[in-house]
Design a protein around this motif. Structure first.
Motif, mmCIF file in Angstrom:
data_model
loop_
_atom_site.group_PDB
_atom_site.id
_atom_site.type_symbol
_atom_site.label_atom_id
_atom_site.label_comp_id
_atom_site.label_asym_id
_atom_site.label_seq_id
_atom_site.Cartn_x
_atom_site.Cartn_y
_atom_site.Cartn_z
ATOM 1 N N UNK A 7 0.852 -1.191 0.000
ATOM 2 C CA UNK A 7 0.000 0.000 0.000
ATOM 3 C C UNK A 7 0.888 1.241 0.000
ATOM 4 N N UNK A 8 0.589 2.134 -0.924
ATOM 5 C CA UNK A 8 1.391 3.349 -1.077
ATOM 6 C C UNK A 8 0.815 4.459 -0.217
ATOM 7 N N UNK A 9 1.668 5.080 0.576
ATOM 8 C CA UNK A 9 1.268 6.222 1.399
ATOM 9 C C UNK A 9 1.597 7.543 0.708
ATOM 10 N N UNK A 10 2.787 7.619 0.083
ATOM 11 C CA UNK A 10 3.240 8.877 -0.523
ATOM 12 C C UNK A 10 3.881 8.590 -1.878
ATOM 13 N N UNK A 11 3.486 9.375 -2.894
ATOM 14 C CA UNK A 11 4.047 9.220 -4.232
ATOM 15 C C UNK A 11 4.766 10.503 -4.638
ATOM 16 N N UNK A 12 5.965 10.343 -5.146
ATOM 17 C CA UNK A 12 6.716 11.444 -5.747
ATOM 18 C C UNK A 12 7.105 11.007 -7.142
ATOM 19 N N UNK A 13 7.136 11.959 -8.069
ATOM 20 C CA UNK A 13 7.489 11.640 -9.445
ATOM 21 C C UNK A 13 8.531 12.630 -9.935
ATOM 22 N N UNK A 14 9.619 12.087 -10.506
ATOM 23 C CA UNK A 14 10.742 12.915 -10.964
ATOM 24 C C UNK A 14 11.215 12.451 -12.336
ATOM 25 N N UNK A 15 11.742 13.388 -13.145
ATOM 26 C CA UNK A 15 12.315 13.001 -14.438
ATOM 27 C C UNK A 15 13.544 12.114 -14.248
ATOM 28 N N UNK A 16 13.768 11.243 -15.216
ATOM 29 C CA UNK A 16 14.979 10.420 -15.214
ATOM 30 C C UNK A 16 16.155 11.289 -15.652
ATOM 31 N N UNK A 17 17.095 11.466 -14.754
ATOM 32 C CA UNK A 17 18.327 12.212 -14.996
ATOM 33 C C UNK A 17 19.495 11.273 -14.688
ATOM 34 N N UNK A 18 20.721 11.657 -15.055
ATOM 35 C CA UNK A 18 21.862 10.786 -14.722
ATOM 36 C C UNK A 18 21.944 10.442 -13.240
ATOM 37 N N UNK A 19 21.554 11.371 -12.376
ATOM 38 C CA UNK A 19 21.606 11.124 -10.932
ATOM 39 C C UNK A 19 20.588 10.083 -10.487
ATOM 40 N N UNK A 20 19.562 9.865 -11.288
ATOM 41 C CA UNK A 20 18.514 8.905 -10.936
ATOM 42 C C UNK A 20 18.618 7.606 -11.736
ATOM 43 N N UNK A 21 19.735 7.402 -12.418
ATOM 44 C CA UNK A 21 19.887 6.207 -13.257
ATOM 45 C C UNK A 21 19.725 4.909 -12.463
ATOM 46 N N UNK A 22 20.321 4.842 -11.304
ATOM 47 C CA UNK A 22 20.220 3.622 -10.487
ATOM 48 C C UNK A 22 18.764 3.346 -10.101
ATOM 49 N N UNK A 23 17.968 4.397 -9.915
ATOM 50 C CA UNK A 23 16.555 4.216 -9.590
ATOM 51 C C UNK A 23 15.798 3.633 -10.791
ATOM 52 N N UNK A 24 16.144 4.076 -11.988
ATOM 53 C CA UNK A 24 15.559 3.522 -13.204
ATOM 54 C C UNK A 24 15.874 2.022 -13.295
ATOM 55 N N UNK A 25 17.119 1.663 -13.026
ATOM 56 C CA UNK A 25 17.504 0.244 -13.045
ATOM 57 C C UNK A 25 16.735 -0.545 -11.985
#
Length: 193
Positions: A7-25
């Motif tokens: 169950x999700x309590x909080x959602x955040x959404x961000x563009x894929x940038x080089x700093x977020x590459x590991x999150x994309x993986x």
């Protein structure tokens, strides 16, 4: 195997940038979403895609991100990378340029949301709808006047891999309307201005 939905309590959404590459993986996991696509299905011609192996698709997407493009949005559920929506100008997707069913409706410049991937632990919690809303805002902020999508019409439960382009009802809830229908797939649009 039973999958435990969190169950999700909080959602955040961000563009894929080089700093977020590991999150994309993390979202895509070791299989690169469906069949090691790494969200390159729309960004490659059929020949390029079938010739490329999963690792090559992974590296191709990484090159897109390292070049400074933001090819999509990552949804975080309670801080954990949980979902993905590709969003960019239609021209960034060569496969759309050659598709008969998804050919341009007219000559207006549009942005597209061609695909989604929601981690199995976070499905059936309207994360796709939140990503659609965020994609509308992101595209508008980057100068888009029209946003387009190619969802599947489904009325019954289906495999998640079948609805990677989204489902019609989610886009309808976000204010999209059918602009064209070719065979089984609608082209849906929303004016952003």
């Amino acid at each position: 195997m039973t999958v435990k939905t969190r169950k999700i309590e909080k959602i955040e959404i961000h563009p894929l940038t080089p700093e977020r590459w590991a999150d994309f993986e993390t979202v895509f996991g070791p299989n690169g979403a469906w069949a090691k696509c790494w969200c390159m299905w729309w960004r490659m011609s059929n020949k390029e895609f079938t010739t490329a192996k999963g690792e090559e698709r992974h590296d191709a997407m990484r090159s897109v991100v390292q070049a400074g493009k933001e090819p999509g949005l990552i949804a975080y559920a309670d801080g954990v990378p949980a979902g993905w929506a590709a969003v960019a100008p239609r021209a960034d997707y060569p496969r759309l340029q050659t598709s008969k069913n998804l050919a341009p409706v007219d000559d207006q410049p549009v942005w597209s949301i061609p695909c989604f991937f929601i981690h199995r632990n976070y499905r059936r919690q309207h994360l796709m709808e939140r990503l659609i809303e965020a994609a509308c805002e992101y595209a508008r902020d980057h100068g888009a006047r029209i946003l387009e999508a190619y969802p599947l019409d489904v009325e019954e439960k289906t495999r998640p891999s079948n609805v990677y382009t989204g489902v019609t009802v989610a886009f309808e809830r976000a204010g999209f309307e059918v602009a064209a229908r070719r065979e089984y797939r609608p082209v849906m649009r929303k004016n952003l201005v």
